[in-house]
Structures are given as structure tokens and as C-alpha cells.
Write a protein that holds these residues in place. Structure first.
Motif, PDB file in Angstrom:
ATOM      1  N   GLN A 136      38.788 -67.653  -5.813  1.00 17.69           N
ATOM      2  CA  GLN A 136      37.552 -68.263  -6.813  1.00 17.69           C
ATOM      3  C   GLN A 136      36.696 -67.134  -6.828  1.00 17.69           C
TER       4      GLN A 136
ATOM      5  N   TRP B 140      43.241 -79.299   0.007  1.00 17.22           N
ATOM      6  CA  TRP B 140      42.572 -77.998  -0.038  1.00 17.22           C
ATOM      7  C   TRP B 140      41.463 -78.143   1.122  1.00 17.22           C
ATOM      8  N   GLY B 141      41.532 -76.918   1.666  1.00 21.05           N
ATOM      9  CA  GLY B 141      40.270 -76.393   2.530  1.00 21.05           C
ATOM     10  C   GLY B 141      38.891 -76.272   1.611  1.00 21.05           C
ATOM     11  N   LEU B 142      37.933 -76.126   2.325  1.00 23.50           N
ATOM     12  CA  LEU B 142      36.525 -76.106   1.682  1.00 23.50           C
ATOM     13  C   LEU B 142      36.320 -74.742   1.096  1.00 23.50           C
TER      14      LEU B 142
ATOM     15  N   GLY C  58      37.629 -70.613 -12.176  1.00 26.61           N
ATOM     16  CA  GLY C  58      38.536 -71.339 -11.704  1.00 26.61           C
ATOM     17  C   GLY C  58      39.380 -70.711 -10.312  1.00 26.61           C
ATOM     18  N   PRO C  59      39.845 -71.346  -9.572  1.00 27.35           N
ATOM     19  CA  PRO C  59      40.562 -70.837  -8.708  1.00 27.35           C
ATOM     20  C   PRO C  59      41.964 -70.054  -9.375  1.00 27.35           C
TER      21      PRO C  59
ATOM     22  N   MET D  96      49.319 -71.938   0.484  1.00 30.73           N
ATOM     23  CA  MET D  96      48.876 -71.153  -0.562  1.00 30.73           C
ATOM     24  C   MET D  96      47.505 -70.742  -0.317  1.00 30.73           C
TER      25      MET D  96
ATOM     26  N   TYR E 268      44.347 -69.347  -2.701  1.00 28.90           N
ATOM     27  CA  TYR E 268      43.652 -69.252  -3.894  1.00 28.90           C
ATOM     28  C   TYR E 268      42.347 -68.611  -3.759  1.00 28.90           C
TER      29      TYR E 268
ATOM     30  N   LEU F 147      40.171 -69.944  -0.933  1.00 28.86           N
ATOM     31  CA  LEU F 147      40.481 -71.479  -0.529  1.00 28.86           C
ATOM     32  C   LEU F 147      42.053 -71.567  -0.094  1.00 28.86           C
TER      33      LEU F 147
ATOM     34  N   LEU G  33      45.942 -68.478  -7.832  1.00 26.46           N
ATOM     35  CA  LEU G  33      46.831 -68.118  -6.873  1.00 26.46           C
ATOM     36  C   LEU G  33      46.907 -66.792  -6.587  1.00 26.46           C
TER      37      LEU G  33
END
Lengths: 115, 112
Positions: B38, B102-104, B43-44, B34, B36, B88, B46
Motif C-alpha cells: 500500500q 489482516w495484519g496491521l 488502496g492496497p 497474501m 499486499y 500488509l 496484491l
């Protein structure tokens, strides 16, 4: 319809105090997640609730952190004896079925600052 | 080595540019991927979701998954200032309680 809401939006507390953060998920969503987001650390999973199953607490960083979900809806994340390293944005998300394959809908977060 | 690696940027591009965002991962069990978006102090949300390998297109956005290389990409065509946000990547498998890793996040600024 209403999205995920969180309160308070900002919280400043003194080291050693307890704090409670609240999450109201989207109505009908059975799964609820808490994450912590710090600068340079990305999203850190804390805890996951799915229906009436036992929560997955594997991400809680210490026993100072706890969470509950009452009536399958509202959730509260409690941090006891706060430390400066607890300063972060705490995000709540909900989804319909639970598990990463379903879209997680996030709230705006609570920004916690521990002085 | 982290399970998911993502260059945090920041990335700054002129309006209209093609943007390429990438993540690499180490867990071959990951099956769904996925992206996302932000916005600041939000908030993030999708943006794109892909199951297994292949491409998926939605308007100006294209998500690519290369499972053999353990590499995913998000392309943004004709980038707009409204695309300025942190992106993200997140991924997961059917096991492990289906938690997302999750990635950074990559910070993107599109300059008018």
C-alpha cells in the motif's frame, strides 16, 4: 480498464451528521467488500456482498452503519449520527468470485474526518 | 492475542538491502496467505499470493509460508526507493465466508 473508484475522496463532517460513501466496483466483479483503516488498527472488515446472496454484515461496528449494493454493482456505505471515532479511511474492494482466495482490487479510499 | 500479528515498524533500510517482513498467526485453519503493498494515500494492491506451505518467488520478491510455525515472510532483494510503502499480510481459510484476516502492516522506507 477502469479500477475500483470511490467517492468522495475526502469528507469532513460534523459529529451527529449522516454521511454516504460510494463505491463503483470493477465491472463484472460479483464480490464487494468494505473495510475501515485507522492508524494503528490495520484493515477492519465491515461488510461483504456476493452476488445475490445475503450480505455478511458481521463486521459492522454498530447499527449506525449500513450498506447496500444496488443491481449487483454500485455500493453505498452509510454512517448515521457520525461520531469522532468514525474518522478513518474507508476502503472498498471487489473481486471476481468472492472469498479471500481471489485477488481483491481496492479503490483509493474515502478519508472521513468527523469534527 | 490477535489472530494475525505483524510488527508495524517503521523499518528504514538503505537502497540495495535485503528486507525481511514477517507475520505470525494463531489460526491453524488458514490455508492461503497474501502480501499486499500500500502506497501512501492509495488502496492496497496484491503483491504475492501463496496457498499452503512453501516458497514463491516473483522477481525481487519471495514469499515463504511455514505452517508448522504459523509464520510467513516476505523477502525483498535489492530493495529500491520505489519499494517504500506499507506491506500488509492477509490470510484466510475456506470456511468463515472466506474473509481475509489482516495484519496491521509494516511501514518500509528504502533510502537512496
Amino acid at each position: 480498464g477502469a479500477g475500483v473508484s470511490q467517492s468522495p475522496s475526502n469528507k469532513v463532517t460534523e459529529k451527529g451528521k449522516d454521511v454516504e460513501l460510494r463505491c463503483d466496483p470493477i465491472s463484472g466483479h460479483t464480490a464487494l467488500y468494505w473495510y475501515r483503516q485507522s492508524l494503528g488498527q490495520g484493515l477492519e472488515f465491515l461488510i461483504y456482498f456476493q452476488g445475490n446472496s445475503a450480505p455478511d454484515k458481521s463486521g459492522l461496528p454498530s447499527d449506525r452503519f449500513s450498506a447496500e449494493r444496488t443491481g449487483g454493482s454500485v455500493s453505498t456505505l452509510t454512517i448515521q449520527r457520525t461520531q469522532q471515532e468514525d474518522s478513518a479511511v474507508y476502503l472498498c474492494a471487489s473481486s471476481t468470485l468472492g472469498g479471500g482466495a481471489e485477488t481483491q482490487y481496492f479503490g483509493p479510499g474515502t478519508r472521513l474526518l468527523v469534527l | 492475542q490477535k489472530e494475525v500479528e505483524q510488527d508495524p515498524g517503521p523499518l528504514s533500510v538503505p537502497e540495495g538491502a535485503i528486507v525481511s517482513l514477517n507475520c505470525t498467526y494463531s489460526n491453524s485453519a488458514f490455508q492461503y496467505f497474501m502480501w499486499y503493498r500500500q502506497y501512501s494515500r492509495k488502496g492496497p494492491e496484491l503483491l504475492m499470493y501463496t496457498y499452503s506451505s512453501g516458497n514463491k518467488e516473483d522477481g525481487r520478491f519471495t514469499a515463504q509460508v511455514d505452517k508448522s510455525s504459523k509464520y510467513i515472510s516476505l523477502f525483498i532483494r535489492d530493495s529500491q526507493p520505489s519499494d517504500s510503502a506499507t506491506y500488509l499480510c492477509a490470510m484466510g481459510d475456506a470456511g468463515n465466508n472466506r474473509k481475509l484476516i489482516w495484519g496491521l502492516g509494516t511501514s518500509l522506507a528504502v533510502n537512496p
